[in-house]
Design an enzyme around this catalytic site. Structure first.
Site, PDB file in Angstrom:
ATOM      1  N   LEU A  13       0.826  -1.213   0.000  1.00  0.00           N
ATOM      2  CA  LEU A  13       0.000   0.000   0.000  1.00  0.00           C
ATOM      3  C   LEU A  13       0.861   1.264   0.000  1.00  0.00           C
ATOM      4  O   LEU A  13       2.023   1.229   0.401  1.00  0.00           O
ATOM      5  CB  LEU A  13      -0.880   0.021   1.256  1.00  0.00           C
ATOM      6  CG  LEU A  13      -1.936  -1.079   1.409  1.00  0.00           C
ATOM      7  CD1 LEU A  13      -2.596  -0.970   2.791  1.00  0.00           C
ATOM      8  CD2 LEU A  13      -2.981  -0.988   0.297  1.00  0.00           C
ATOM      9  N   GLY A  15       2.463   4.280   1.462  1.00  0.00           N
ATOM     10  CA  GLY A  15       2.861   4.546   2.845  1.00  0.00           C
ATOM     11  C   GLY A  15       3.310   3.314   3.616  1.00  0.00           C
ATOM     12  O   GLY A  15       3.676   3.404   4.787  1.00  0.00           O
ATOM     13  N   SER A  86       1.794  -1.693  -7.277  1.00  0.00           N
ATOM     14  CA  SER A  86       1.508  -2.904  -8.070  1.00  0.00           C
ATOM     15  C   SER A  86       0.436  -3.766  -7.403  1.00  0.00           C
ATOM     16  O   SER A  86       0.725  -4.860  -6.928  1.00  0.00           O
ATOM     17  CB  SER A  86       2.782  -3.711  -8.339  1.00  0.00           C
ATOM     18  OG  SER A  86       3.738  -3.671  -7.309  1.00  0.00           O
TER      19      SER A  86
HETATM   20  P1  ADP Z   1       5.672   3.912   0.176  1.00  0.00           P
HETATM   21  O1  ADP Z   1       6.884   4.075  -0.684  1.00  0.00           O
HETATM   22  O2  ADP Z   1       5.280   2.475   0.383  1.00  0.00           O
HETATM   23  O3  ADP Z   1       4.514   4.785  -0.235  1.00  0.00           O
HETATM   24  P2  ADP Z   1       7.231   5.409   2.094  1.00  0.00           P
HETATM   25  O4  ADP Z   1       8.521   4.655   2.165  1.00  0.00           O
HETATM   26  O5  ADP Z   1       7.180   6.653   1.264  1.00  0.00           O
HETATM   27  O6  ADP Z   1       6.070   4.394   1.659  1.00  0.00           O
HETATM   28  O7  ADP Z   1       6.765   5.808   3.581  1.00  0.00           O
HETATM   29  C1  ADP Z   1       6.803   4.893   4.663  1.00  0.00           C
HETATM   30  C2  ADP Z   1       6.857   5.667   5.977  1.00  0.00           C
HETATM   31  O8  ADP Z   1       6.835   4.741   7.060  1.00  0.00           O
HETATM   32  C3  ADP Z   1       8.139   6.463   6.145  1.00  0.00           C
HETATM   33  O9  ADP Z   1       7.830   7.686   6.772  1.00  0.00           O
HETATM   34  C4  ADP Z   1       8.998   5.561   7.067  1.00  0.00           C
HETATM   35  O10 ADP Z   1       9.922   6.283   7.833  1.00  0.00           O
HETATM   36  C5  ADP Z   1       7.937   4.929   7.936  1.00  0.00           C
HETATM   37  N1  ADP Z   1       8.328   3.609   8.494  1.00  0.00           N
HETATM   38  C6  ADP Z   1       8.230   3.250   9.792  1.00  0.00           C
HETATM   39  N2  ADP Z   1       8.682   1.995  10.005  1.00  0.00           N
HETATM   40  C7  ADP Z   1       9.074   1.536   8.805  1.00  0.00           C
HETATM   41  C8  ADP Z   1       9.657   0.292   8.390  1.00  0.00           C
HETATM   42  N3  ADP Z   1       9.891  -0.712   9.209  1.00  0.00           N
HETATM   43  N4  ADP Z   1       9.940   0.171   7.061  1.00  0.00           N
HETATM   44  C9  ADP Z   1       9.690   1.176   6.198  1.00  0.00           C
HETATM   45  N5  ADP Z   1       9.154   2.370   6.537  1.00  0.00           N
HETATM   46  C10 ADP Z   1       8.854   2.555   7.845  1.00  0.00           C
END
Ligand code: ADP
Length: 175
Positions: A13, A15, A86
């Protein structure tokens, strides 16, 4: 002998943590001097797949084009890190077959957690009806059935998740 390339495909998803984890893995691999390329969904949609929308057909086309580029790079020994929602299982399966050297990483976080993080403010907009066809809200997400790696980002730290991906590359002989 030239090295064997691989595509590591982060799905989940918005985030969930795909960009965070793919960038973290890329950083480690680059520090070792390995050839790495990152194909991030948000960036790709600004050029390679510009103009595509969020219907099922367009989402599938987006993934096929990313898969096309990922395959070329993989064939030339690059470690390709794809981060893209995806949401559809069938087209993920299709690119898996097409690329061959493929590791699927399910970046798994509950919708409530992704929504609370709301990294880009998109969930708020989707809930307010300002964005339609938003994955998890009014568009489907089909979780992988047999991913090579599962990162539970609401329970595991970023570095633990990065380690899981690194381990899977090692155990499959890509490092
Ligand atoms: P996506 O690319 O899936 O949309 P992002 O990487 O942009 O998601 O955002 C994920 C958010 O969740 C970031 O702010 C990150 O710091 C936070 N987060 C907290 N714990 C984790 C973890 N274990 N792995 C990845 N992100 C994490």
């Amino acid at each position: 002998m030239s090295r064997r390339g691989v595509t590591v495909w982060f799905t989940g998803l918005s985030g969930a943590g795909k960009t965070t984890l793919s960038c973290g893995v890329a950083q480690q691999l680059r520090a070792w001097g390995l050839p790495v390329e990152v194909l991030d969904g948000d960036l790709v949609r600004q050029h390679l797949t510009k103009g595509l929308g969020f219907s099922k057909a367009d989402r599938d086309e987006n993934i096929r084009r990313i898969g096309f580029v990922a395959e070329m790079l993989t064939r030339h020994g690059v470690i390709v890190l794809v981060s893209a929602i995806s949401p559809y299982r069938a087209v993920r399966q299709e690119v898996r077959q097409y690329i061959g050297n493929f590791i699927e990483v399910f970046v798994d976080a509950p919708l409530e957690v992704c929504e609370r993080r709301d990294v880009k403010g998109l969930y708020r907009k989707a809930r307010a009806g300002l964005i339609q066809h938003f994955t998890g809200i009014d568009d489907p997400y089909e979780p992988p059935e047999q991913p090579e790696v599962v990162c539970k980002t609401a329970e595991q730290s970023i570095s633990e998740c990065i380690d899981l991906v690194m381990q899977s590359l090692k155990s499959r002989g890509y490092l």
